[in-house]
Design a protein around this motif. Structure first.
Motif, mmCIF file in Angstrom:
data_model
loop_
_atom_site.group_PDB
_atom_site.id
_atom_site.type_symbol
_atom_site.label_atom_id
_atom_site.label_comp_id
_atom_site.label_asym_id
_atom_site.label_seq_id
_atom_site.Cartn_x
_atom_site.Cartn_y
_atom_site.Cartn_z
ATOM 1 N N LEU A 30 13.614 -4.167 5.488
ATOM 2 C CA LEU A 30 14.300 -4.304 4.206
ATOM 3 C C LEU A 30 13.828 -3.245 3.210
ATOM 4 C CD1 LEU A 30 14.074 -8.200 3.848
ATOM 5 C CD2 LEU A 30 15.906 -6.836 4.880
ATOM 6 N N GLY A 31 14.783 -2.692 2.464
ATOM 7 C CA GLY A 31 14.459 -1.785 1.368
ATOM 8 C C GLY A 31 13.915 -0.440 1.788
ATOM 9 N N LYS A 32 14.157 -0.021 3.026
ATOM 10 C CA LYS A 32 13.612 1.255 3.517
ATOM 11 C C LYS A 32 14.730 2.126 4.098
ATOM 12 C CE LYS A 32 9.386 0.629 2.380
ATOM 13 N NZ LYS A 32 8.780 1.508 1.357
ATOM 14 N N ASP A 33 15.845 2.205 3.385
ATOM 15 C CA ASP A 33 16.978 2.989 3.875
ATOM 16 C C ASP A 33 16.615 4.452 4.063
ATOM 17 O OD1 ASP A 33 18.478 0.730 3.876
ATOM 18 O OD2 ASP A 33 19.715 1.244 2.150
ATOM 19 N N ASP A 34 15.784 4.992 3.152
ATOM 20 C CA ASP A 34 15.420 6.409 3.266
ATOM 21 C C ASP A 34 14.601 6.669 4.528
ATOM 22 O OD1 ASP A 34 13.394 4.826 2.223
ATOM 23 O OD2 ASP A 34 12.508 6.449 1.036
ATOM 24 N N VAL A 35 13.699 5.745 4.873
ATOM 25 C CA VAL A 35 12.905 5.888 6.095
ATOM 26 C C VAL A 35 13.796 5.785 7.329
ATOM 27 C CG1 VAL A 35 11.029 4.898 7.462
ATOM 28 C CG2 VAL A 35 10.829 5.008 4.980
ATOM 29 N N ILE A 36 14.697 4.813 7.332
ATOM 30 C CA ILE A 36 15.608 4.646 8.469
ATOM 31 C C ILE A 36 16.472 5.895 8.650
ATOM 32 C CG2 ILE A 36 17.494 3.263 9.419
ATOM 33 C CD1 ILE A 36 16.368 0.870 7.856
ATOM 34 N N ASP A 37 16.921 6.476 7.534
ATOM 35 C CA ASP A 37 17.711 7.708 7.611
ATOM 36 C C ASP A 37 16.949 8.809 8.340
ATOM 37 O OD1 ASP A 37 19.963 6.721 6.319
ATOM 38 O OD2 ASP A 37 19.302 7.365 4.323
ATOM 39 N N LEU A 49 8.305 11.180 16.537
ATOM 40 C CA LEU A 49 7.973 10.801 15.175
ATOM 41 C C LEU A 49 6.518 10.357 15.052
ATOM 42 C CD1 LEU A 49 9.401 10.325 12.396
ATOM 43 C CD2 LEU A 49 9.779 7.983 13.134
ATOM 44 N N LEU A 50 5.861 10.808 13.987
ATOM 45 C CA LEU A 50 4.517 10.344 13.647
ATOM 46 C C LEU A 50 4.611 9.510 12.384
ATOM 47 C CD1 LEU A 50 1.451 10.402 14.190
ATOM 48 C CD2 LEU A 50 1.329 12.437 12.748
ATOM 49 N N LEU A 51 4.288 8.217 12.506
ATOM 50 C CA LEU A 51 4.287 7.305 11.361
ATOM 51 C C LEU A 51 2.849 7.111 10.907
ATOM 52 C CD1 LEU A 51 6.870 4.648 12.585
ATOM 53 C CD2 LEU A 51 7.121 6.100 10.583
ATOM 54 N N GLU A 52 2.542 7.643 9.744
ATOM 55 C CA GLU A 52 1.176 7.595 9.239
ATOM 56 C C GLU A 52 1.149 6.761 7.967
ATOM 57 O OE1 GLU A 52 -1.988 11.054 9.016
ATOM 58 O OE2 GLU A 52 -0.766 11.046 7.209
ATOM 59 N N ASP A 53 0.570 5.559 8.068
ATOM 60 C CA ASP A 53 0.519 4.693 6.891
ATOM 61 C C ASP A 53 -0.464 3.567 7.141
ATOM 62 O OD1 ASP A 53 1.179 3.740 4.338
ATOM 63 O OD2 ASP A 53 3.281 4.303 4.629
ATOM 64 N N LEU A 54 -0.635 2.742 6.135
ATOM 65 C CA LEU A 54 -1.557 1.618 6.220
ATOM 66 C C LEU A 54 -1.039 0.571 7.202
ATOM 67 C CD1 LEU A 54 -2.220 1.276 2.396
ATOM 68 C CD2 LEU A 54 -3.712 2.347 4.089
ATOM 69 N N PRO A 55 -1.938 -0.254 7.756
ATOM 70 C CA PRO A 55 -1.500 -1.297 8.705
ATOM 71 C C PRO A 55 -0.635 -2.352 8.019
ATOM 72 C CG PRO A 55 -3.892 -0.910 8.851
ATOM 73 C CD PRO A 55 -3.418 -0.208 7.617
ATOM 74 N N GLY A 56 0.234 -2.993 8.806
ATOM 75 C CA GLY A 56 0.987 -4.136 8.327
ATOM 76 C C GLY A 56 2.216 -3.828 7.507
ATOM 77 N N LEU A 57 2.731 -2.585 7.591
ATOM 78 C CA LEU A 57 3.892 -2.221 6.781
ATOM 79 C C LEU A 57 5.180 -2.113 7.610
ATOM 80 C CD1 LEU A 57 2.337 0.406 4.339
ATOM 81 C CD2 LEU A 57 2.755 -2.022 3.964
ATOM 82 N N GLY A 58 5.126 -2.496 8.893
ATOM 83 C CA GLY A 58 6.346 -2.579 9.678
ATOM 84 C C GLY A 58 6.614 -1.408 10.602
ATOM 85 N N LYS A 59 5.598 -0.607 10.914
ATOM 86 C CA LYS A 59 5.820 0.556 11.782
ATOM 87 C C LYS A 59 6.233 0.135 13.190
ATOM 88 C CE LYS A 59 1.636 2.228 11.035
ATOM 89 N NZ LYS A 59 1.124 1.272 10.028
ATOM 90 N N THR A 60 5.521 -0.839 13.755
ATOM 91 C CA THR A 60 5.855 -1.331 15.093
ATOM 92 C C THR A 60 7.238 -1.977 15.107
ATOM 93 O OG1 THR A 60 3.529 -1.712 15.613
ATOM 94 C CG2 THR A 60 5.142 -2.890 16.942
ATOM 95 N N THR A 61 7.526 -2.767 14.112
ATOM 96 C CA THR A 61 8.816 -3.449 14.024
ATOM 97 C C THR A 61 9.962 -2.448 13.927
ATOM 98 O OG1 THR A 61 7.733 -5.308 12.906
ATOM 99 C CG2 THR A 61 10.136 -5.193 12.767
ATOM 100 N N GLY A 183 5.323 3.130 3.425
ATOM 101 C CA GLY A 183 5.128 2.731 2.043
ATOM 102 C C GLY A 183 5.315 1.231 1.851
ATOM 103 N N TYR A 184 4.808 0.719 0.741
ATOM 104 C CA TYR A 184 4.975 -0.703 0.442
ATOM 105 C C TYR A 184 6.437 -1.001 0.138
ATOM 106 C CZ TYR A 184 -0.108 -1.000 -0.010
ATOM 107 O OH TYR A 184 -1.452 -0.969 0.237
ATOM 108 N N PRO A 185 6.920 -2.196 0.487
ATOM 109 C CA PRO A 185 8.299 -2.558 0.138
ATOM 110 C C PRO A 185 8.431 -2.798 -1.360
ATOM 111 C CG PRO A 185 7.170 -4.433 1.121
ATOM 112 C CD PRO A 185 6.237 -3.259 1.247
ATOM 113 N N SER A 186 9.667 -2.728 -1.835
ATOM 114 C CA SER A 186 9.914 -3.054 -3.239
ATOM 115 C C SER A 186 9.661 -4.541 -3.469
ATOM 116 C CB SER A 186 11.354 -2.700 -3.603
ATOM 117 O OG SER A 186 12.250 -3.527 -2.888
ATOM 118 N N LEU A 187 9.560 -4.936 -4.736
ATOM 119 C CA LEU A 187 9.318 -6.344 -5.059
ATOM 120 C C LEU A 187 10.444 -7.223 -4.525
ATOM 121 C CD1 LEU A 187 7.948 -6.119 -8.724
ATOM 122 C CD2 LEU A 187 6.661 -6.569 -6.622
#
Length: 326
Positions: A30-37, A49-61, A183-187
């Motif tokens: 949710l809320g990550k249209d730019d990443v999906i693009d 693709l290399l996904l570099e970010d903090l754990p638990g933000l949905g990279k595996t999903t 990145g973190y999702p929006s509120l």
């Protein structure tokens, strides 16, 4: 200037297919249209693709949702310090019945492969994966075994925890078509996540129906290099690449592989937008994700996130100085 394709590119149909995939993934991410693009640009270009970010933000999903959306086989490899190349590629085992060695394929033989925490394994195992990313096949005991088609590697790494890790060197980072951050999702998006019926958001429990096929993706990938790029746009790409090689803040600029990746990414972005020709906006859309991880700073910092922000800032200054073709 690349020649016009002999067969017309069905750009509107391709856009419709990719839009279905994007909307399907967006049901979960949710809320990550730019990443999906950008993920779809990488897929259309046939890159990794290399996904570099903090754990638990949905990279595996995200990786799993892409595999389900295009009805392709998904495989996850958890990279650890004791992982061997044979654990990734496969191993030859002697079969008493056949009286010969039989190759048992490893988890790399899939369409969408998640290489989870790639920087936690040794350089030898990292290299075995990156070789397959380049060649699309595994060589073992004098035999060659092709991997799945389409084939895309999602590699993840944590940018802040370097204890017990083996960071990828610049030469191996260059093998990745794009580097992205979730990145973190929006509120609003996180509120929707919290309000969801299930508290355990495990990717293997997701009910997501395919909206495309691997054969369709292969067909789209075939058209990508044929997307028309006018000479002025090629010159724009070349000016960006050349500027990174002369910028005093960079230890190394964009390689030739990087300049080719930037052109191909712009062609893929044009297809995603339903066009059979590239415009400067396509280059601007992908330039950060394609180029930043290929730029080495002379003044490095202990914080990888801060180093990435600095590289993005210098690249933005370069782009501001270069005239955009009209």
């Amino acid at each position: 200037m690349n020649p016009l394709p002999a067969k017309p590119i069905p750009a509107p149909r391709i856009r419709e297919t990719l839009q279905r995939i994007k909307e399907n993934i967006g049901k979960v991410i949710l809320g990550k249209d730019d990443v999906i693009d950008q993920v779809l640009v990488t897929l259309v270009a046939g890159g990794h693709l290399l996904l570099e970010d903090l754990p638990g933000l949905g990279k595996t999903t995200l990786a799993y949702c892409l595999a389900r959306s295009i009805d392709c086989q998904f495989s996850r490899i958890q990279f650890t310090s004791d992982l061997l190349p044979s654990d990734v590629l496969g191993v030859s085992i002697y079969d008493d019945t056949l009286r010969e060695f039989v190759f048992k394929k490893g988890p790399l033989f899939a369409n969408i492969v998640l290489a989870d925490e790639i920087n936690r394994t040794t350089p030898k195992t990292q290299s075995s994966l990156l070789e397959v990313m380049d060649r699309g096949k595994v060589s073992m005991d004098g035999q060659t075994y092709p991997v799945g088609h389409p084939f895309m590697v999602f590699a993840t790494q944590n940018p802040t925890d370097y204890e017990g890790t083996f960071p990828l060197p610049e030469s191996q980072m260059d093998r990745f078509f794009m580097r992205l951050q979730m990145g973190y999702p929006s509120l609003a998006a996180e509120m929707s996540i919290l309000q969801s019926a299930t508290t355990r958001r495990s990717y293997d429990l997701l009910e997501l129906s395919p909206v495309a096929t691997g054969a369709e993706i292969m067909d789209i990938q075939h058209f990508t290099p044929q997307v028309y790029v006018e000479d002025s746009v090629l010159e724009y790409i070349l000016k960006i690449v050349t500027a990174t090689r002369t910028e005093a803040e960079f230890q190394a600029g964009i390689s030739t592989r990087g300049s080719l990746a930037l052109k191909l990414a712009a062609q893929a972005a044009a297809l995603c937008d339903g066009r059979a020709f590239v415009i400067p906006a396509d280059v601007q859309q992908v330039v950060k994700a394609v180029c930043v991880h290929r730029l080495g700073l002379k003044r490095t910092t202990a914080d990888a996130l801060e180093e990435r922000r600095l590289a993005e800032g210098w690249l933005a200054q370069i782009l501001d100085k270069i005239a955009v073709p009209v």
